[in-house]
Write a protein that holds these residues in place. Structure first.
Motif, short mmCIF file in Angstrom:
data_model
loop_
_atom_site.label_atom_id
_atom_site.label_comp_id
_atom_site.label_asym_id
_atom_site.label_seq_id
_atom_site.Cartn_x
_atom_site.Cartn_y
_atom_site.Cartn_z
N PRO A 3 130.34 5.13 27.56
CA PRO A 3 130.39 4.66 26.17
C PRO A 3 131.78 4.17 25.76
CG PRO A 3 129.04 6.62 26.30
CD PRO A 3 129.68 6.45 27.65
N ALA A 4 132.83 4.83 26.25
CA ALA A 4 134.19 4.38 25.92
C ALA A 4 134.46 3.00 26.52
CB ALA A 4 135.22 5.40 26.43
N VAL A 44 134.34 -3.15 25.82
CA VAL A 44 133.64 -4.42 26.03
C VAL A 44 133.29 -5.04 24.68
CG1 VAL A 44 131.51 -5.48 26.87
CG2 VAL A 44 132.74 -3.84 28.31
N ARG A 45 132.74 -4.24 23.81
CA ARG A 45 132.37 -4.75 22.48
C ARG A 45 133.59 -5.30 21.75
NH1 ARG A 45 131.23 -1.50 17.04
NH2 ARG A 45 130.13 -3.09 15.86
N ARG A 46 134.71 -4.60 21.86
CA ARG A 46 135.92 -5.03 21.16
C ARG A 46 136.42 -6.39 21.63
NH1 ARG A 46 141.08 -5.17 22.25
NH2 ARG A 46 140.93 -3.99 24.21
N VAL A 47 136.37 -6.64 22.94
CA VAL A 47 136.93 -7.90 23.45
C VAL A 47 135.93 -9.05 23.44
CG1 VAL A 47 138.58 -6.65 24.89
CG2 VAL A 47 136.41 -7.42 25.90
N LEU A 48 134.66 -8.76 23.10
CA LEU A 48 133.66 -9.83 23.03
C LEU A 48 133.82 -10.64 21.75
CD1 LEU A 48 130.27 -8.29 24.25
CD2 LEU A 48 131.50 -10.21 25.27
N LEU A 57 125.01 2.32 25.69
CA LEU A 57 125.38 1.09 25.00
C LEU A 57 125.35 1.28 23.48
CD1 LEU A 57 123.41 -1.45 27.20
CD2 LEU A 57 125.90 -1.39 26.99
N ALA A 58 124.30 1.92 23.00
CA ALA A 58 124.15 2.13 21.56
C ALA A 58 125.29 2.98 21.01
CB ALA A 58 122.81 2.79 21.26
N ALA A 59 125.74 3.95 21.79
CA ALA A 59 126.85 4.81 21.37
C ALA A 59 128.13 4.01 21.18
CB ALA A 59 127.07 5.92 22.38
N ALA A 60 128.20 2.85 21.83
CA ALA A 60 129.38 1.98 21.73
C ALA A 60 129.17 0.83 20.75
CB ALA A 60 129.72 1.43 23.11
N GLY A 61 128.02 0.81 20.07
CA GLY A 61 127.76 -0.26 19.13
C GLY A 61 127.16 -1.51 19.73
N ALA A 102 123.47 -7.18 27.16
CA ALA A 102 123.67 -6.46 25.90
C ALA A 102 124.48 -7.33 24.96
CB ALA A 102 124.36 -5.13 26.15
N HIS A 103 124.40 -7.01 23.68
CA HIS A 103 125.15 -7.75 22.66
C HIS A 103 125.50 -6.82 21.52
CE1 HIS A 103 121.52 -7.88 20.11
NE2 HIS A 103 120.86 -8.08 21.24
N ASP A 104 126.37 -7.27 20.64
CA ASP A 104 126.81 -6.46 19.52
C ASP A 104 125.63 -6.15 18.60
OD1 ASP A 104 128.12 -5.48 17.14
OD2 ASP A 104 129.95 -6.44 17.83
N GLN A 105 125.62 -4.96 18.04
CA GLN A 105 124.53 -4.57 17.13
C GLN A 105 124.58 -5.35 15.83
OE1 GLN A 105 124.97 -0.33 16.68
NE2 GLN A 105 123.98 0.14 18.62
N GLU A 106 125.74 -5.84 15.47
CA GLU A 106 125.88 -6.54 14.17
C GLU A 106 125.20 -7.90 14.19
OE1 GLU A 106 130.03 -6.68 13.31
OE2 GLU A 106 130.19 -4.52 13.06
#
Length: 255
Positions: free
Chosen positions: A109-110, A115-119, A175-179, A251-255
């Motif tokens: 998750p970390a 990954v989410r941050r740099v996407l 993945l969900a734990a990471a947003g 996977a993709h961002d939840q937002e």
């Protein structure tokens, strides 16, 4: 280890799946790509061929792998990087890819949060992981030979780590734990072709942590000889083919 890994394991295990993953990546038409756990560059090269206009940064935690990969595939920008603490700015990449690396992340998750941050907005995370050990013909034959040679003391690395992250529900939860949201999970089975069973055995015994574990034992040489022979007995002499199964995730961002 990088040399043995690249010579004996990459052509058989990783290039077939690299072609599959690169084609999926190219279909997304990325401009900027970050590859995690790039190893010696099997996927890196496939990506640059499938998406020649993309800018690719290839990274790995292991400095020896980065050195080997940068020599083998100089078209990419290579950088040593910890997936759990990526040294890249927010929103830099359209696509993050990882071939058979997420199983090795101590805190998935970390890493996924990085990954989410740099996407970039609407960016995608594309990665794969091996199926259960029994679904990989070469790895299963090697582990069987290892256990026959070392009853009760065979290293369990292959089943615990490379083949230990096989449940799509767990992947989705991490993945969900990471947003991030799991978009798809596709099971893919491809054939690996090796020059010989002995070559694959050599790859496992010198290009993975299994070899490092055995090297410390007094009977390491006889163990390697026994495992190689037993694997050859199982798979046959001359060129050998075995089916290998993995799951490909997007996977993709939840937002």
């Amino acid at each position: 280890m990088p040399e043995a890994y690249d010579r004996h394991l990459v052509p058989v295990f990783f290039r077939p799946f690299a072609a599959d993953l690169a084609a999926r990546a190219a279909a997304l038409r990325p401009r900027t790509v970050l590859e995690l756990a790039a190893g010696t560059g099997a996927l890196t090269s496939a990506l640059l061929t499938a998406a020649p206009t993309a800018s690719v940064v290839a990274s790995d935690l292991n400095e020896a792998m980065v050195a080997a990969g940068s020599a083998l595939e100089p078209r990419a920008s290579w950088q040593q990087a910890d997936a759990q603490d990526l040294p890249f700015e927010d929103g830099r990449f359209d696509l993050v890819v990882c071939q058979f690396g997420v199983m090795f992340f101590p805190d998935r998750p970390a890493a996924y949060a990085q990954v989410r941050r740099v996407l970039a907005p609407r960016g995608r995370f594309l990665f794969n992981s091996w199926g259960p050990l029994a679904t990989h013909g070469f790895a299963a034959a090697f582990q069987d030979a290892l256990e026959e040679t070392l009853p009760g003391r065979a290293p369990a690395f292959l089943g615990d780590v490379p083949h230990g992250y096989t449940d799509p529900a767990l992947v989705a939860s991490d993945l969900a734990a990471a947003g991030l949201t799991l978009g798809s999970a596709d099971e893919v089975t491809l054939d690996g072709v090796a020059a010989s069973a002995g070559s694959v055995a050599t790859g496992f015994l010198t290009g993975t942590p299994v070899g490092a574990t055995l090297e410390a034992w007094d009977d390491a040489q006889s163990i390697r000889a026994s495992v190689t022979q037993k694997m050859t007995d199982r798979l046959g002499t001359g060129p050998v083919t075995a089916a290998m199964t993995a799951t490909v995730y997007t996977a993709h961002d939840q937002e």
